[in-house]
Design an enzyme around this catalytic site. Sequence first.
Site, short mmCIF file in Angstrom:
data_model
loop_
_atom_site.label_atom_id
_atom_site.label_comp_id
_atom_site.label_asym_id
_atom_site.label_seq_id
_atom_site.Cartn_x
_atom_site.Cartn_y
_atom_site.Cartn_z
N CYS A 1 101.95 -4.52 -4.62
CA CYS A 1 102.56 -4.63 -3.29
C CYS A 1 102.86 -3.20 -2.85
O CYS A 1 103.38 -2.40 -3.64
CB CYS A 1 103.84 -5.45 -3.35
SG CYS A 1 104.83 -5.38 -1.83
N CYS B 1 98.15 -3.88 2.75
CA CYS B 1 99.15 -4.91 2.45
C CYS B 1 98.45 -5.86 1.49
O CYS B 1 97.47 -6.50 1.87
CB CYS B 1 99.55 -5.62 3.74
SG CYS B 1 100.64 -7.02 3.50
N GLU C 1 113.12 -3.33 2.84
CA GLU C 1 113.07 -3.26 4.31
C GLU C 1 114.48 -3.12 4.89
O GLU C 1 114.67 -2.50 5.93
CB GLU C 1 112.38 -4.50 4.90
CG GLU C 1 110.88 -4.57 4.65
CD GLU C 1 110.04 -3.67 5.56
OE1 GLU C 1 110.41 -3.47 6.73
OE2 GLU C 1 109.01 -3.15 5.08
N HIS D 1 105.04 -1.95 -1.12
CA HIS D 1 106.45 -1.51 -1.13
C HIS D 1 106.87 -0.98 -2.51
O HIS D 1 107.81 -0.21 -2.61
CB HIS D 1 107.38 -2.67 -0.76
CG HIS D 1 107.37 -3.03 0.69
ND1 HIS D 1 106.26 -3.54 1.32
CD2 HIS D 1 108.33 -2.93 1.65
CE1 HIS D 1 106.55 -3.77 2.59
NE2 HIS D 1 107.79 -3.41 2.81
N ASP E 1 100.23 -2.79 7.77
CA ASP E 1 101.10 -3.39 6.75
C ASP E 1 102.10 -4.28 7.45
O ASP E 1 102.38 -4.11 8.65
CB ASP E 1 101.82 -2.32 5.93
CG ASP E 1 102.56 -2.93 4.74
OD1 ASP E 1 101.94 -3.67 3.97
OD2 ASP E 1 103.77 -2.69 4.59
N SER E 2 102.65 -5.22 6.71
CA SER E 2 103.68 -6.09 7.30
C SER E 2 104.92 -5.29 7.67
O SER E 2 105.67 -5.69 8.54
CB SER E 2 104.05 -7.18 6.29
OG SER E 2 104.52 -6.58 5.11
N1 DGL Z 1 103.84 -4.78 1.48
C1 DGL Z 1 103.08 -5.95 1.51
C2 DGL Z 1 102.23 -6.11 0.25
O1 DGL Z 1 101.61 -5.19 -0.12
C3 DGL Z 1 103.76 -7.22 1.85
C4 DGL Z 1 105.20 -7.33 1.67
C5 DGL Z 1 105.71 -8.51 2.45
O2 DGL Z 1 105.64 -8.45 3.68
O3 DGL Z 1 106.14 -9.48 1.81
O4 DGL Z 1 102.15 -7.15 -0.34
#
Ligand code: DGL
Length: 269
Positions: free
Chosen positions: A194, A70, A162, A196, A7-8
């Site tokens: 997403c 991600c 974050e 997050h 993941d990012s």
């Molecule tokens: N958590 C990631 C997603 O599922 C990316 C969030 C990001 O780095 O902008 O899209």
Amino acid sequence: MAVGIFDSGLGGLTILEAVQARLPDVDFVYLADSANAPYGVRTADDIYDLTVAATQRLFDAGCDLVILACNTASAAALRRMQESWVPTDKRVLGVFVPLIEAMTEREWGDNSPPREVAVKHVALFATPATVASRAFQRELAFRAIGVDVEAQACGGVVDAIEDGDMILAEAMVRSHVDALKRKMPHPQAGILGCTHYPLMKDVFQEALGPDVTLYSQADLVAESLADYLERHPKMMGAGAAALLTTGDPARVSTRATQFLRRQITFSAA
Ligand code: DGL
């Protein structure tokens, strides 16, 4: 024997928790590209280059199978990686398809033509890059007809999460849900597109109202991975479990511990 999870940043920990619970005998190497997050505001080329580098790092750690936990990477980079970069003895899978299969009530790998499904009005919440890619609509069109999708690019939410600023994240989620409802007053389903966003699931649900069914990926991806590994046991790889970050391990560990409310310790990638 380890499977790579990328993941990012920290959002993919929601996927990691679910796959660990579903597959307690499998080790996972988690890589958070914290130094380069968020991905959601980057160009597709940039996301591709970063995702390739991170995936290579997981291959180098002994993983033969990498899950892009991600949506932004899955939407903007996965197809191109599969077509032109992934070595023949490795696999890279994304997180979009299990979610769409659940929403369209399909079995894993059901390749029959698209058909009408019960859900007609869908609200998609995702990063700006995921929304711009239109990957969700493309994958949905292979499976369902007559579904109206309204997408809301939720700028700022990932940065707030974050940074550990959950009050700001909550305010942003509420304003994005309001913006979505101005375009689609009565969605039947809400997609948390997403990794997050499950951390804010209660806020999304409250803002959308109790009649909206929320779909988030963690359990769906865990089920799909269990099914995949049963059919491809050799893809478990040779690495050992680890939590890696390209950012500052101490800072990332503190944030991760806050999110999951248990001690999480990252090492430098
Ligand atoms: N958590 C990631 C997603 O599922 C990316 C969030 C990001 O780095 O902008 O899209």
